[in-house]
Design an enzyme around this catalytic site. Structure first.
Site, mmCIF file in Angstrom:
data_model
loop_
_atom_site.group_PDB
_atom_site.id
_atom_site.type_symbol
_atom_site.label_atom_id
_atom_site.label_comp_id
_atom_site.label_asym_id
_atom_site.label_seq_id
_atom_site.Cartn_x
_atom_site.Cartn_y
_atom_site.Cartn_z
ATOM 1 N N ARG A 149 4.389 -0.762 -2.844
ATOM 2 C CA ARG A 149 4.193 -0.921 -1.562
ATOM 3 C C ARG A 149 4.744 -2.185 -1.098
ATOM 4 N NH1 ARG A 149 -0.961 0.728 -3.385
ATOM 5 N NH2 ARG A 149 -1.910 2.480 -2.430
ATOM 6 N N LYS A 174 -3.967 -2.720 -1.995
ATOM 7 C CA LYS A 174 -4.269 -1.936 -0.734
ATOM 8 C C LYS A 174 -5.866 -1.628 -0.904
ATOM 9 C CE LYS A 174 -3.428 1.748 2.358
ATOM 10 N NZ LYS A 174 -2.670 3.008 2.767
ATOM 11 N N HIS A 248 9.040 1.286 3.327
ATOM 12 C CA HIS A 248 7.877 2.043 2.815
ATOM 13 C C HIS A 248 8.380 3.393 2.379
ATOM 14 C CE1 HIS A 248 3.671 2.776 1.871
ATOM 15 N NE2 HIS A 248 3.845 4.083 2.519
ATOM 16 N N ARG A 251 8.978 4.171 -1.301
ATOM 17 C CA ARG A 251 7.811 4.653 -1.990
ATOM 18 C C ARG A 251 7.624 6.141 -1.984
ATOM 19 N NH1 ARG A 251 2.573 3.005 -4.093
ATOM 20 N NH2 ARG A 251 1.067 4.093 -3.392
ATOM 21 N N HIS A 282 -2.796 5.148 -6.123
ATOM 22 C CA HIS A 282 -3.696 5.859 -5.051
ATOM 23 C C HIS A 282 -5.101 6.041 -5.474
ATOM 24 C CE1 HIS A 282 0.041 8.154 -3.457
ATOM 25 N NE2 HIS A 282 -0.091 7.220 -2.823
ATOM 26 N N TYR A 291 2.927 14.480 -0.956
ATOM 27 C CA TYR A 291 4.271 14.463 -1.202
ATOM 28 C C TYR A 291 4.912 15.869 -1.424
ATOM 29 C CZ TYR A 291 3.571 9.352 -1.149
ATOM 30 O OH TYR A 291 3.510 8.017 -0.872
#
Length: 319
Positions: A149, A174, A248, A251, A282, A291
């Site tokens: 990130r 995050k 971003h 990513r 994640h 994705y």
């Protein structure tokens, strides 16, 4: 944090202290509550924290998005729940009075040719100051090859990057988790080259950040994101949605590229998704599985595998 001055000052300070005592950073919420305190003080409000007051504050800035208005209101609403413990007359603010549709911004998947150009030409963003280009090249290359990130890239300290082993330590990311990210040997070479140039250029700099601006400070997310947008525009990169190309999206591209390669090599994606989720930081596998629908190629490969499985099952059933 600046001192609070409104009639809620004591409880605002106590609320933020409590949240941080529980292990939360609470920086964004604290900024919002400081703005709320300033708004209350400037408007001479000395009564209860009502829903009308919370809504007036949340919508007081005409330049913010609906999403920001909702966030500002909810930050004040959560504080009101805390305040009610000390001021029982504080009304409960309606959690549903403002709604913001939850939509993901469309992901743009860079082609390999675009990635190569973005990394290669980053070195030339400033002929007057080559160090800017060396820095941007290393940051773009690191994100493109690891899926990190933008916040993780700018928060790296020198002590987080082991230039001997190629292991990058990402701390308090995050979701307030730490993880180790091994980098490819070519990425490691770029990081070593950058570190060598950085130390020679910024002699005596005591900033702990691994990536340093020309002002000898740590990059902010905004500064890096804007630098990347300008660079991508110079390279003629255009997204299908018409939006600016985003840092971003490197990513997104990393995740999609990895899954496409797994599909093409016949790997079992269900078994590998947890590993990819862990590598990318994640919390839920569903965040990574998102994705699969990001590109027509990946969706097509998933559909092709399903149809192959279905045909094999039908043949087996007939026998």
């Amino acid at each position: 944090m600046k001192p609070f001055t409104s009639c809620f000052a004591e409880h605002l300070a106590g609320y933020i202290k409590l949240k941080r005592g529980l292990g939360l950073r609470f920086d964004t919420q604290a900024d919002t509550l400081w703005s709320f305190d300033k708004y209350v003080h400037e408007h001479g409000c000395n009564g209860l924290l009502t829903q009308e007051l919370a809504l007036d504050f949340a919508s007081s800035n005409p330049n913010v998005t609906l999403k920001s208005v909702v966030r500002r209101y909810n930050d004040v609403r959560n504080f009101a729940d805390y305040l009610a413990t000390y001021e029982p007359r504080t009304p409960r603010l309606d959690p549903k009075v403002l709604r913001c549709p939850r939509t993901r911004p469309p992901a743009y998947i860079y082609t390999q040719e675009e990635i190569d150009r973005l990394v290669r030409e980053a070195r030339n963003v400033s002929l007057k100051n080559p160090m800017r280009g060396i820095t941007l090249r290393a940051m773009v290359g690191l994100a493109a090859s690891t899926g990190m990130r933008v916040s993780e890239v700018v928060r790296l300290d020198k002590s987080d990057v082991n230039l001997d082993t190629g292991m990058v330590s990402i701390r308090q990311t995050k979701f307030y988790k730490d993880r180790l990210v091994p980098v490819h040997v070519t990425t490691l070479d770029e990081l070593r080259n950058y570190a060598s140039a950085r130390d020679a250029f910024f002699v005596g700099c005591d900033c702990p950040a691994f990536f340093i601006t020309m002002w000898r400070t740590r990059f902010s997310k905004h500064t890096l994101s804007l630098a990347f947008i300008n660079h991508a525009k110079q390279m003629g990169v255009k997204t299908t949605s018409g939006c600016n190309p985003r840092f971003h999206d490197l990513r997104h591209t990393f995740a999609v590229t990895r899954m496409v390669e797994w599909y093409k090599s016949g790997e079992d994606l269900n078994n590998l998704l947890p590993s990819l989720a862990t590598y990318m930081g994640h919390v839920h596998y569903s965040d990574t599985a998102y994705y699969i629908s990001a590109t027509a190629e990946l969706l097509g490969l998933a559909a092709e595998r399903y149809h192959n499985w279905l045909r094999a099952w039908e043949v087996h059933d007939e026998t």
